[in-house]
Design a protein around this motif. Sequence first.
Motif, PDB file in Angstrom:
ATOM      1  N   THR A  34     -29.342  61.741  33.788  1.00 61.02           N
ATOM      2  CA  THR A  34     -28.134  62.542  34.003  1.00 61.02           C
ATOM      3  C   THR A  34     -27.164  62.294  32.859  1.00 61.02           C
ATOM      4  O   THR A  34     -27.138  61.209  32.270  1.00 61.02           O
ATOM      5  CB  THR A  34     -27.450  62.170  35.333  1.00 61.02           C
ATOM      6  OG1 THR A  34     -27.281  60.744  35.379  1.00 61.02           O
ATOM      7  CG2 THR A  34     -28.281  62.610  36.522  1.00 61.02           C
ATOM      8  N   GLY A  35     -26.360  63.292  32.559  1.00 62.87           N
ATOM      9  CA  GLY A  35     -25.381  63.160  31.498  1.00 62.87           C
ATOM     10  C   GLY A  35     -24.168  62.361  31.932  1.00 62.87           C
ATOM     11  O   GLY A  35     -23.980  62.063  33.117  1.00 62.87           O
ATOM     12  N   GLN A  36     -23.333  62.019  30.964  1.00 63.82           N
ATOM     13  CA  GLN A  36     -22.104  61.272  31.239  1.00 63.82           C
ATOM     14  C   GLN A  36     -20.855  62.106  30.959  1.00 63.82           C
ATOM     15  O   GLN A  36     -19.745  61.642  31.201  1.00 63.82           O
ATOM     16  CB  GLN A  36     -22.045  60.029  30.339  1.00 63.82           C
ATOM     17  CG  GLN A  36     -23.091  58.970  30.635  1.00 63.82           C
ATOM     18  CD  GLN A  36     -23.010  57.822  29.634  1.00 63.82           C
ATOM     19  OE1 GLN A  36     -23.359  57.984  28.475  1.00 63.82           O
ATOM     20  NE2 GLN A  36     -22.535  56.663  30.085  1.00 63.82           N
ATOM     21  N   ASP A  37     -21.045  63.297  30.449  1.00 59.94           N
ATOM     22  CA  ASP A  37     -19.900  64.080  29.987  1.00 59.94           C
ATOM     23  C   ASP A  37     -19.099  64.646  31.149  1.00 59.94           C
ATOM     24  O   ASP A  37     -19.658  64.993  32.197  1.00 59.94           O
ATOM     25  CB  ASP A  37     -20.374  65.223  29.096  1.00 59.94           C
ATOM     26  CG  ASP A  37     -21.037  64.710  27.818  1.00 59.94           C
ATOM     27  OD1 ASP A  37     -20.645  63.615  27.363  1.00 59.94           O
ATOM     28  OD2 ASP A  37     -21.943  65.388  27.300  1.00 59.94           O
ATOM     29  N   PRO A  38     -17.784  64.798  30.975  1.00 60.11           N
ATOM     30  CA  PRO A  38     -16.942  65.364  32.039  1.00 60.11           C
ATOM     31  C   PRO A  38     -17.161  66.869  32.168  1.00 60.11           C
ATOM     32  O   PRO A  38     -17.685  67.507  31.243  1.00 60.11           O
ATOM     33  CB  PRO A  38     -15.520  65.058  31.535  1.00 60.11           C
ATOM     34  CG  PRO A  38     -15.654  65.013  30.038  1.00 60.11           C
ATOM     35  CD  PRO A  38     -17.006  64.415  29.784  1.00 60.11           C
ATOM     36  N   PRO A  39     -16.761  67.453  33.294  1.00 61.03           N
ATOM     37  CA  PRO A  39     -16.885  68.905  33.453  1.00 61.03           C
ATOM     38  C   PRO A  39     -16.141  69.650  32.358  1.00 61.03           C
ATOM     39  O   PRO A  39     -15.088  69.217  31.893  1.00 61.03           O
ATOM     40  CB  PRO A  39     -16.237  69.163  34.824  1.00 61.03           C
ATOM     41  CG  PRO A  39     -16.328  67.861  35.548  1.00 61.03           C
ATOM     42  CD  PRO A  39     -16.216  66.798  34.495  1.00 61.03           C
ATOM     43  N   GLY A  40     -16.719  70.759  31.935  1.00 56.92           N
ATOM     44  CA  GLY A  40     -16.060  71.624  30.962  1.00 56.92           C
ATOM     45  C   GLY A  40     -16.445  71.385  29.529  1.00 56.92           C
ATOM     46  O   GLY A  40     -16.110  72.204  28.653  1.00 56.92           O
ATOM     47  N   LEU A  41     -17.165  70.288  29.239  1.00 55.28           N
ATOM     48  CA  LEU A  41     -17.464  69.964  27.847  1.00 55.28           C
ATOM     49  C   LEU A  41     -18.424  70.976  27.223  1.00 55.28           C
ATOM     50  O   LEU A  41     -18.255  71.382  26.071  1.00 55.28           O
ATOM     51  CB  LEU A  41     -18.037  68.547  27.745  1.00 55.28           C
ATOM     52  CG  LEU A  41     -17.951  67.930  26.346  1.00 55.28           C
ATOM     53  CD1 LEU A  41     -16.503  67.623  25.982  1.00 55.28           C
ATOM     54  CD2 LEU A  41     -18.782  66.653  26.264  1.00 55.28           C
ATOM     55  N   ILE A  68     -26.785  72.074  24.848  1.00 59.17           N
ATOM     56  CA  ILE A  68     -27.290  72.359  26.191  1.00 59.17           C
ATOM     57  C   ILE A  68     -28.081  71.176  26.769  1.00 59.17           C
ATOM     58  O   ILE A  68     -27.771  70.684  27.859  1.00 59.17           O
ATOM     59  CB  ILE A  68     -28.149  73.636  26.191  1.00 59.17           C
ATOM     60  CG1 ILE A  68     -27.339  74.825  25.644  1.00 59.17           C
ATOM     61  CG2 ILE A  68     -28.664  73.924  27.600  1.00 59.17           C
ATOM     62  CD1 ILE A  68     -26.066  75.123  26.415  1.00 59.17           C
ATOM     63  N   ALA A  69     -29.113  70.724  26.066  1.00 58.09           N
ATOM     64  CA  ALA A  69     -29.958  69.652  26.603  1.00 58.09           C
ATOM     65  C   ALA A  69     -29.174  68.391  26.962  1.00 58.09           C
ATOM     66  O   ALA A  69     -29.424  67.786  28.016  1.00 58.09           O
ATOM     67  CB  ALA A  69     -31.097  69.343  25.637  1.00 58.09           C
ATOM     68  N   PRO A  70     -28.195  67.964  26.139  1.00 61.66           N
ATOM     69  CA  PRO A  70     -27.441  66.763  26.527  1.00 61.66           C
ATOM     70  C   PRO A  70     -26.572  66.960  27.769  1.00 61.66           C
ATOM     71  O   PRO A  70     -26.141  65.980  28.385  1.00 61.66           O
ATOM     72  CB  PRO A  70     -26.554  66.493  25.290  1.00 61.66           C
ATOM     73  CG  PRO A  70     -27.213  67.197  24.160  1.00 61.66           C
ATOM     74  CD  PRO A  70     -27.840  68.415  24.769  1.00 61.66           C
ATOM     75  N   GLY A  71     -26.316  68.202  28.142  1.00 61.01           N
ATOM     76  CA  GLY A  71     -25.468  68.493  29.295  1.00 61.01           C
ATOM     77  C   GLY A  71     -26.247  68.794  30.558  1.00 61.01           C
ATOM     78  O   GLY A  71     -25.699  69.359  31.511  1.00 61.01           O
ATOM     79  N   LEU A  72     -27.517  68.446  30.577  1.00 61.81           N
ATOM     80  CA  LEU A  72     -28.368  68.740  31.735  1.00 61.81           C
ATOM     81  C   LEU A  72     -28.647  67.496  32.568  1.00 61.81           C
ATOM     82  O   LEU A  72     -28.599  66.370  32.069  1.00 61.81           O
ATOM     83  CB  LEU A  72     -29.714  69.308  31.271  1.00 61.81           C
ATOM     84  CG  LEU A  72     -29.694  70.689  30.620  1.00 61.81           C
ATOM     85  CD1 LEU A  72     -31.079  71.018  30.077  1.00 61.81           C
ATOM     86  CD2 LEU A  72     -29.245  71.748  31.623  1.00 61.81           C
ATOM     87  N   THR A  73     -28.960  67.726  33.831  1.00 62.04           N
ATOM     88  CA  THR A  73     -29.694  66.744  34.632  1.00 62.04           C
ATOM     89  C   THR A  73     -31.164  67.083  34.447  1.00 62.04           C
ATOM     90  O   THR A  73     -31.570  68.227  34.656  1.00 62.04           O
ATOM     91  CB  THR A  73     -29.299  66.835  36.114  1.00 62.04           C
ATOM     92  OG1 THR A  73     -27.919  66.469  36.243  1.00 62.04           O
ATOM     93  CG2 THR A  73     -30.154  65.911  36.964  1.00 62.04           C
ATOM     94  N   HIS A  74     -31.949  66.104  34.038  1.00 59.94           N
ATOM     95  CA  HIS A  74     -33.327  66.374  33.621  1.00 59.94           C
ATOM     96  C   HIS A  74     -34.295  66.205  34.799  1.00 59.94           C
ATOM     97  O   HIS A  74     -34.796  65.110  35.071  1.00 59.94           O
ATOM     98  CB  HIS A  74     -33.693  65.455  32.457  1.00 59.94           C
ATOM     99  CG  HIS A  74     -32.816  65.639  31.272  1.00 59.94           C
ATOM    100  ND1 HIS A  74     -32.854  66.772  30.479  1.00 59.94           N
ATOM    101  CD2 HIS A  74     -31.828  64.871  30.753  1.00 59.94           C
ATOM    102  CE1 HIS A  74     -31.950  66.680  29.517  1.00 59.94           C
ATOM    103  NE2 HIS A  74     -31.315  65.531  29.663  1.00 59.94           N
ATOM    104  N   TRP A  75     -34.553  67.321  35.466  1.00 62.04           N
ATOM    105  CA  TRP A  75     -35.378  67.307  36.679  1.00 62.04           C
ATOM    106  C   TRP A  75     -36.835  66.930  36.406  1.00 62.04           C
ATOM    107  O   TRP A  75     -37.542  66.519  37.313  1.00 62.04           O
ATOM    108  CB  TRP A  75     -35.307  68.684  37.350  1.00 62.04           C
ATOM    109  CG  TRP A  75     -34.041  68.903  38.115  1.00 62.04           C
ATOM    110  CD1 TRP A  75     -32.787  69.071  37.596  1.00 62.04           C
ATOM    111  CD2 TRP A  75     -33.893  68.977  39.533  1.00 62.04           C
ATOM    112  NE1 TRP A  75     -31.867  69.243  38.600  1.00 62.04           N
ATOM    113  CE2 TRP A  75     -32.523  69.201  39.810  1.00 62.04           C
ATOM    114  CE3 TRP A  75     -34.788  68.886  40.609  1.00 62.04           C
ATOM    115  CZ2 TRP A  75     -32.027  69.321  41.112  1.00 62.04           C
ATOM    116  CZ3 TRP A  75     -34.293  69.021  41.905  1.00 62.04           C
ATOM    117  CH2 TRP A  75     -32.935  69.230  42.148  1.00 62.04           C
ATOM    118  N   GLN A  76     -37.290  67.099  35.172  1.00 60.33           N
ATOM    119  CA  GLN A  76     -38.687  66.764  34.855  1.00 60.33           C
ATOM    120  C   GLN A  76     -38.822  65.324  34.331  1.00 60.33           C
ATOM    121  O   GLN A  76     -39.921  64.891  33.970  1.00 60.33           O
ATOM    122  CB  GLN A  76     -39.243  67.754  33.826  1.00 60.33           C
ATOM    123  CG  GLN A  76     -39.039  69.224  34.174  1.00 60.33           C
ATOM    124  CD  GLN A  76     -39.484  69.593  35.576  1.00 60.33           C
ATOM    125  OE1 GLN A  76     -40.576  69.233  36.011  1.00 60.33           O
ATOM    126  NE2 GLN A  76     -38.639  70.317  36.301  1.00 60.33           N
TER     127      GLN A  76
END
Length: 481
Positions: A34-41, A68-76
């Motif tokens: 999961t990412g660490q960035d705050p909402p809106g980034l 995009i990829a750094p702002g995802l939760t990686h389900w795979q």
Amino acid sequence: MAEHMDAEEFRQAGYAVVDWVADYWATLPERRVTGQDPPGLVAAGLPAGPPEQGEPVAAVLADLDRLIAPGLTHWQHPGFFGYFPANTSGPSVLGDLVSSGLGVQGMLWSTGPAATELETVVMDWLVDLLGLPQRFRSTGTGGGVIQDSASSATLVATLAALHRASGGRWRTVGVDGRYRVYTSTEGHSSIEKAARIAGLGSDGVRTVGVGPTRAMDPVALRAAVEADRAAGCVPAMVVATVGTTSTTAVDPLPEIGEICAEYGIWLHVDAAYAGSAAVCPELRWTHAGVEYADSYCFDPHKWLLTGFDCDAFWVADSGELIEALTVLPEYLRNAASESGAVVDYRDWQVPLGRRFRALKLWFVLRWYGVEGLRSHIRSGVALAAGFADRVRADDRFEVVGAHPFSLVCFRLRAGDEANTALLARVNATGRVFLTHTRVDGGHTLRLAVGSPQTRSEHVEQAWELVAATATEVLADLSGPG
């Protein structure tokens, strides 16, 4: 750049996109789940509007990597153990690619004959693969169709059940407040949502109590049905669950089915997650009593390596479903439909249009074969069992409930504060991702195995992280000294 992407440009861009996806999968273990960035980034990193002139695919892929990829939760990710799995696979992605390339709109048989016929055949294959009742096959009165999700399957089942319970009045005059839908207190939220959309409102749903295994209590169901009947209400549908969202409890279908048969109530079986397990003969005990079902669904997009969205939904009497949902304006009339010799899947779902979803399912079934699918399921079950053994061996923890599939519910014995802190700290590492539920009033952690990338070492690492973090949490809560 050309106004339209020609075949050669598409070929070159396609190679680059496939390479990007393959590289993404290969580097998943190195990424945070999961990412660490705050909402809106992510939104702030995008321009205010689209480009005036077209850009090359390479520029888009660069922004995929950058933004995009750094702002995802990686389900795979092999360390993704949250919710239920929503997994894809190489053959599924390739099937989706072909489906997108064909661009078929399969609302009618005549608008894509092979799209309809492949779906019918693949759904019949799945009946046999899961050991489901033969009456769900298209060769009899029943048949299967791919919905987008189990939520849509429940809605469609609700509409068909109301059509039956009202003697057809539902189609013309709608519903009134007399009709009731029943599910256990552990039933999925989509059941209430379907009842609301269908016009029953939340008051039209009766939640039935559960027993010690958190499965529906048939005695309580019978009492609820009889009380409603005595009050002048019409029991329209029971939704029984095979593998509840919270703990994967299995409702007692034989007893529930007998009650539904006795009172003429539509029985819908929601096996969204756990239905996939029935590809393994040793796990088909979960389907005891499914012969009573009027409809049944499971999600290949959860645990059967098929990308979202793909819900397999069957009815025992397709005529009832079609009668409930068909609307035929003049512009859809055609000779094939009027011959009665074809299936028009527009009549089996809420929307008119439909994608060629059967293609990715066909690719998956062809690539893995029956034995490959069984191996995938058995691996998940074994990995979860191994994790549960580790939990049980640590007397600070307890396993909560049975774990017949690939979900383990567990918690520290130290109470809610400790478990809340444990989950937050484990997830904050970015190495794994777990979710939680409440069981018997207590905050409970859930670890669900499902990713095809997850191996024994990933589950072992998850346990080591949980155990070490528990030591820290318990020390902090006990205070100095």
